[in-house]
Design a protein around this motif. Structure first.
Motif, short mmCIF file in Angstrom:
data_model
loop_
_atom_site.label_atom_id
_atom_site.label_comp_id
_atom_site.label_asym_id
_atom_site.label_seq_id
_atom_site.Cartn_x
_atom_site.Cartn_y
_atom_site.Cartn_z
N ASP A 284 35.73 53.24 85.68
CA ASP A 284 37.08 52.66 85.76
C ASP A 284 37.36 52.07 87.13
OD1 ASP A 284 38.66 53.46 83.16
OD2 ASP A 284 37.49 55.21 83.71
N ALA A 285 36.73 52.62 88.17
CA ALA A 285 36.94 52.10 89.52
C ALA A 285 36.32 50.72 89.70
CB ALA A 285 36.36 53.07 90.55
N VAL A 286 35.36 50.34 88.85
CA VAL A 286 34.76 49.01 88.93
C VAL A 286 35.69 47.98 88.32
CG1 VAL A 286 32.74 47.62 88.31
CG2 VAL A 286 32.47 50.05 88.82
N PHE A 287 36.56 48.42 87.41
CA PHE A 287 37.47 47.51 86.71
C PHE A 287 38.92 47.95 86.94
CE2 PHE A 287 33.45 47.78 84.43
CZ PHE A 287 33.09 46.45 84.30
N PRO A 288 39.38 47.95 88.18
CA PRO A 288 40.70 48.52 88.47
C PRO A 288 41.87 47.67 88.00
CG PRO A 288 39.81 47.48 90.43
CD PRO A 288 38.73 47.42 89.40
N ASP A 289 41.62 46.41 87.66
CA ASP A 289 42.70 45.49 87.37
C ASP A 289 42.91 45.23 85.88
OD1 ASP A 289 40.20 44.36 87.35
OD2 ASP A 289 40.61 42.91 88.94
N HIS A 290 42.05 45.74 85.04
CA HIS A 290 42.15 45.39 83.62
C HIS A 290 43.34 46.04 82.92
CE1 HIS A 290 38.77 42.77 83.01
NE2 HIS A 290 37.95 43.61 83.62
N GLU A 291 43.72 47.24 83.30
CA GLU A 291 44.88 47.87 82.66
C GLU A 291 46.14 47.06 82.93
OE1 GLU A 291 45.10 50.28 80.54
OE2 GLU A 291 42.95 50.71 80.58
N ARG A 292 46.32 46.62 84.17
CA ARG A 292 47.47 45.79 84.49
C ARG A 292 47.42 44.47 83.74
NH1 ARG A 292 47.65 41.58 87.34
NH2 ARG A 292 45.61 41.97 88.30
N CYS A 293 46.24 43.88 83.67
CA CYS A 293 46.08 42.60 82.99
C CYS A 293 46.36 42.74 81.49
CB CYS A 293 44.66 42.07 83.23
SG CYS A 293 44.42 40.37 82.72
N LEU A 294 45.90 43.83 80.90
CA LEU A 294 46.14 44.06 79.49
C LEU A 294 47.63 44.24 79.22
CD1 LEU A 294 44.68 44.48 76.75
CD2 LEU A 294 44.69 46.94 77.26
N ALA A 295 48.32 44.92 80.11
CA ALA A 295 49.76 45.10 79.96
C ALA A 295 50.49 43.76 80.07
CB ALA A 295 50.28 46.08 81.01
N GLU A 296 50.03 42.92 81.00
CA GLU A 296 50.64 41.60 81.18
C GLU A 296 50.41 40.74 79.94
OE1 GLU A 296 50.44 37.78 84.26
OE2 GLU A 296 49.46 39.69 84.77
N MET A 297 49.20 40.82 79.37
CA MET A 297 48.90 40.06 78.15
C MET A 297 49.79 40.51 76.99
SD MET A 297 45.36 39.95 75.94
CE MET A 297 44.45 38.91 77.06
N THR A 298 49.95 41.83 76.84
CA THR A 298 50.78 42.37 75.77
C THR A 298 52.23 41.90 75.91
OG1 THR A 298 49.35 44.32 75.64
CG2 THR A 298 51.55 44.49 74.65
N GLU A 299 52.73 41.92 77.14
CA GLU A 299 54.11 41.48 77.39
C GLU A 299 54.26 39.99 77.10
OE1 GLU A 299 57.35 41.44 81.11
OE2 GLU A 299 55.37 42.37 81.34
N PHE A 300 53.27 39.21 77.50
CA PHE A 300 53.31 37.76 77.26
C PHE A 300 53.36 37.46 75.76
CE2 PHE A 300 50.99 33.88 76.22
CZ PHE A 300 51.67 32.93 76.97
N LEU A 301 52.52 38.12 74.99
CA LEU A 301 52.47 37.86 73.56
C LEU A 301 53.75 38.32 72.86
CD1 LEU A 301 48.76 38.84 72.82
CD2 LEU A 301 49.74 36.55 72.80
#
Length: 243
Positions: A46-63
């Motif tokens: 998870d430390a290699v991909f620290p930004d994906h949770e935030r990005c996924l949340a932003e995508m969900t909000e956008f849709l």
């Protein structure tokens, strides 16, 4: 703290290798305790991909805020949120891409992250096209096509070392998806030709797009249920041979 831990972890992964780096090494480099690490990251991966949770949340909000006029355009724009996340830090993104190519465990983790994006896009499309039957199938196929197109353009840019504008290749790939699937579902259903019987139904390559979860091209095929497997294989071999 999340960024400090992620930076410390990634530095160690590059210096020592992913497998030889422990959580204790990471917290020592960051100057914090183990409890702090696990407060932000369940694992080293998870430390290699620290930004994906935030990005996924932003995508969900956008849709959630998108209107119903252009579902394919909405999911294509949502995929660009991921692209902008990578483009915001080219050096880190390129290093991470190279690291994931070297470490099978990270590659597996990355595939799970990609799948979560795809499921988010498909969920939005199902809410527009329907949860069952062809509506659900259409949603899954379009979501997979968008992810494949996005990943093709993104990985071309990452393999170049982060040179140039990544949006050029991604926009080109996503345009192919919109060309294939941009018509409203109702219009597509009303104008579609009759489908032959299963025994003679062809296997149709409706889109050929680069990327997907690997580095090569992905050929997305559609066949009527009951089409003989030999015909499916025959058509795939024909398309792959052409490419």
């Amino acid at each position: 703290m999340r960024e400090v831990l992620a930076q410390a972890a990634f530095q160690l992964f590059l210096e020592r290798g992913f497998e030889r780096t422990t959580v204790d090494d990471i917290v020592a480099r960051a100057g914090v305790g183990r409890r702090s690490f696990f407060r932000y990251f369940p694992s080293k991966e998870d430390a290699v991909f620290p930004d994906h949770e935030r990005c996924l949340a932003e995508m969900t909000e956008f849709l959630a805020a998108a209107d119903d006029s252009d579902p394919v355009g909405a999911v294509s724009d949502a995929a660009r949120i991921v692209l902008r996340m990578y483009a915001a830090n080219p050096e880190f993104s390129v290093q991470r891409y190279r690291l994931t190519r070297e470490v099978p465990g990270l590659r597996t983790y990355e595939l799970s992250v990609v799948r979560r994006y795809e499921q988010t896009l498909a969920g939005h499309l199902r809410s527009r096209f329907g949860e069952d039957g062809d509506g659900a199938l259409r949603a899954e196929v379009i979501a997979a096509s968008v992810v494949a197109a996005h990943n093709n353009g993104l990985r071309l840019w990452l393999r170049s070392g982060g040179e140039g504008d990544p949006e050029v290749a991604v926009d080109h790939a996503l345009a192919l998806v919109r060309e294939a699937w941009g018509r409203p579902a109702a219009s597509t259903a009303s104008t579609a030709p009759a489908v032959p019987e299963a025994s003679s139904a062809p296997v149709v390559p409706f889109a050929v797009s680069g990327g997907g979860d690997g580095d090569g091209e992905v050929v997305v095929m559609v066949a009527r249920k009951g089409t003989p497997m030999w015909r499916v294989v025959q058509q795939i071999e024909a398309v792959v041979g052409e490419n």
